[in-house]
Design a protein around this motif. Structure first.
Motif, PDB file in Angstrom:
ATOM      1  N   SER A  19       0.830  -1.211   0.000  1.00 35.32           N
ATOM      2  CA  SER A  19       0.000   0.000   0.000  1.00 35.32           C
ATOM      3  C   SER A  19       0.859   1.253   0.000  1.00 35.32           C
ATOM      4  CB  SER A  19      -0.924   0.024   1.219  1.00 35.32           C
ATOM      5  OG  SER A  19      -1.860  -0.998   1.158  1.00 35.32           O
ATOM      6  N   TRP A  20       1.908   1.248   0.803  1.00 37.22           N
ATOM      7  CA  TRP A  20       2.796   2.415   0.864  1.00 37.22           C
ATOM      8  C   TRP A  20       3.504   2.611  -0.473  1.00 37.22           C
ATOM      9  CZ3 TRP A  20       2.951   6.600   3.531  1.00 37.22           C
ATOM     10  CH2 TRP A  20       4.081   7.415   3.491  1.00 37.22           C
ATOM     11  N   ALA A  21       3.957   1.533  -1.080  1.00 39.32           N
ATOM     12  CA  ALA A  21       4.625   1.631  -2.386  1.00 39.32           C
ATOM     13  C   ALA A  21       3.668   2.190  -3.443  1.00 39.32           C
ATOM     14  CB  ALA A  21       5.161   0.268  -2.806  1.00 39.32           C
ATOM     15  N   SER A  22       2.424   1.760  -3.418  1.00 41.69           N
ATOM     16  CA  SER A  22       1.428   2.285  -4.370  1.00 41.69           C
ATOM     17  C   SER A  22       1.180   3.765  -4.125  1.00 41.69           C
ATOM     18  CB  SER A  22       0.114   1.517  -4.241  1.00 41.69           C
ATOM     19  OG  SER A  22       0.273   0.192  -4.625  1.00 41.69           O
ATOM     20  N   PHE A  23       1.077   4.147  -2.862  1.00 38.35           N
ATOM     21  CA  PHE A  23       0.852   5.545  -2.504  1.00 38.35           C
ATOM     22  C   PHE A  23       1.997   6.427  -2.988  1.00 38.35           C
ATOM     23  CE2 PHE A  23       1.611   8.921   0.703  1.00 38.35           C
ATOM     24  CZ  PHE A  23       0.484   9.690   0.466  1.00 38.35           C
ATOM     25  N   THR A  24       3.229   6.040  -2.684  1.00 39.80           N
ATOM     26  CA  THR A  24       4.369   6.876  -3.081  1.00 39.80           C
ATOM     27  C   THR A  24       4.549   6.891  -4.598  1.00 39.80           C
ATOM     28  OG1 THR A  24       5.915   5.070  -2.656  1.00 39.80           O
ATOM     29  CG2 THR A  24       5.572   6.667  -0.882  1.00 39.80           C
ATOM     30  N   ALA A  25       4.244   5.791  -5.282  1.00 41.07           N
ATOM     31  CA  ALA A  25       4.326   5.773  -6.748  1.00 41.07           C
ATOM     32  C   ALA A  25       3.309   6.743  -7.344  1.00 41.07           C
ATOM     33  CB  ALA A  25       4.098   4.354  -7.271  1.00 41.07           C
ATOM     34  N   ALA A  26       2.105   6.795  -6.765  1.00 39.44           N
ATOM     35  CA  ALA A  26       1.078   7.716  -7.257  1.00 39.44           C
ATOM     36  C   ALA A  26       1.507   9.160  -7.069  1.00 39.44           C
ATOM     37  CB  ALA A  26      -0.240   7.438  -6.549  1.00 39.44           C
ATOM     38  N   ILE A  27       2.158   9.461  -5.938  1.00 40.52           N
ATOM     39  CA  ILE A  27       2.644  10.818  -5.697  1.00 40.52           C
ATOM     40  C   ILE A  27       3.675  11.211  -6.753  1.00 40.52           C
ATOM     41  CG2 ILE A  27       4.044  12.229  -4.142  1.00 40.52           C
ATOM     42  CD1 ILE A  27       2.673  10.797  -1.835  1.00 40.52           C
ATOM     43  N   HIS A  28       4.569  10.308  -7.074  1.00 45.52           N
ATOM     44  CA  HIS A  28       5.630  10.618  -8.045  1.00 45.52           C
ATOM     45  C   HIS A  28       5.080  10.804  -9.457  1.00 45.52           C
ATOM     46  CE1 HIS A  28       9.029  10.327  -5.359  1.00 45.52           C
ATOM     47  NE2 HIS A  28       8.492   9.237  -4.835  1.00 45.52           N
ATOM     48  N   ARG A  29       3.940  10.209  -9.746  1.00 49.61           N
ATOM     49  CA  ARG A  29       3.326  10.364 -11.078  1.00 49.61           C
ATOM     50  C   ARG A  29       2.653  11.705 -11.246  1.00 49.61           C
ATOM     51  NH1 ARG A  29       1.755   4.930 -10.206  1.00 49.61           N
ATOM     52  NH2 ARG A  29      -0.320   5.581  -9.554  1.00 49.61           N
ATOM     53  N   HIS A  30       2.352  12.391 -10.142  1.00 48.84           N
ATOM     54  CA  HIS A  30       1.583  13.655 -10.243  1.00 48.84           C
ATOM     55  C   HIS A  30       2.402  14.849  -9.914  1.00 48.84           C
ATOM     56  CE1 HIS A  30      -2.207  11.711 -10.965  1.00 48.84           C
ATOM     57  NE2 HIS A  30      -1.873  10.821 -10.043  1.00 48.84           N
TER      58      HIS A  30
END
Length: 76
Positions: free
Chosen positions: A65-76
């Motif tokens: 979940s944390w990896a998905s969250f941080t990946a989403a932040i880096h995409r935006h």
């Protein structure tokens, strides 16, 4: 286990954790801190808390979940 993220009302109740701050932090105490509890209610999860309130609550995330969250932040 219940749905994640879970809340721990007092982050200092997590046993044996070492809270880390991002190297990008400016020292203004306006960031989040993370820890990886090895025992207790947060074992195997990632804990996140507000650096301005170190005795306040912490959120517990699964590593995925944390990896998905941080990946989403880096995409935006």
């Amino acid at each position: 286990m219940s749905e994640l993220p879970r809340t721990i009302p007092v982050s200092t109740d997590l046993p044996g954790v070492r809270w880390l701050r991002s190297s990008y932090s400016t020292g203004a105490n306006n960031c989040v801190e993370t820890a990886r509890p090895s025992a207790g209610p947060g074992a195997g999860l990632l804990a996140v808390r507000d650096s301005k309130h170190p005795a306040g609550p912490a959120l517990l995330f699964s590593p995925d979940s944390w990896a998905s969250f941080t990946a989403a932040i880096h995409r935006h």
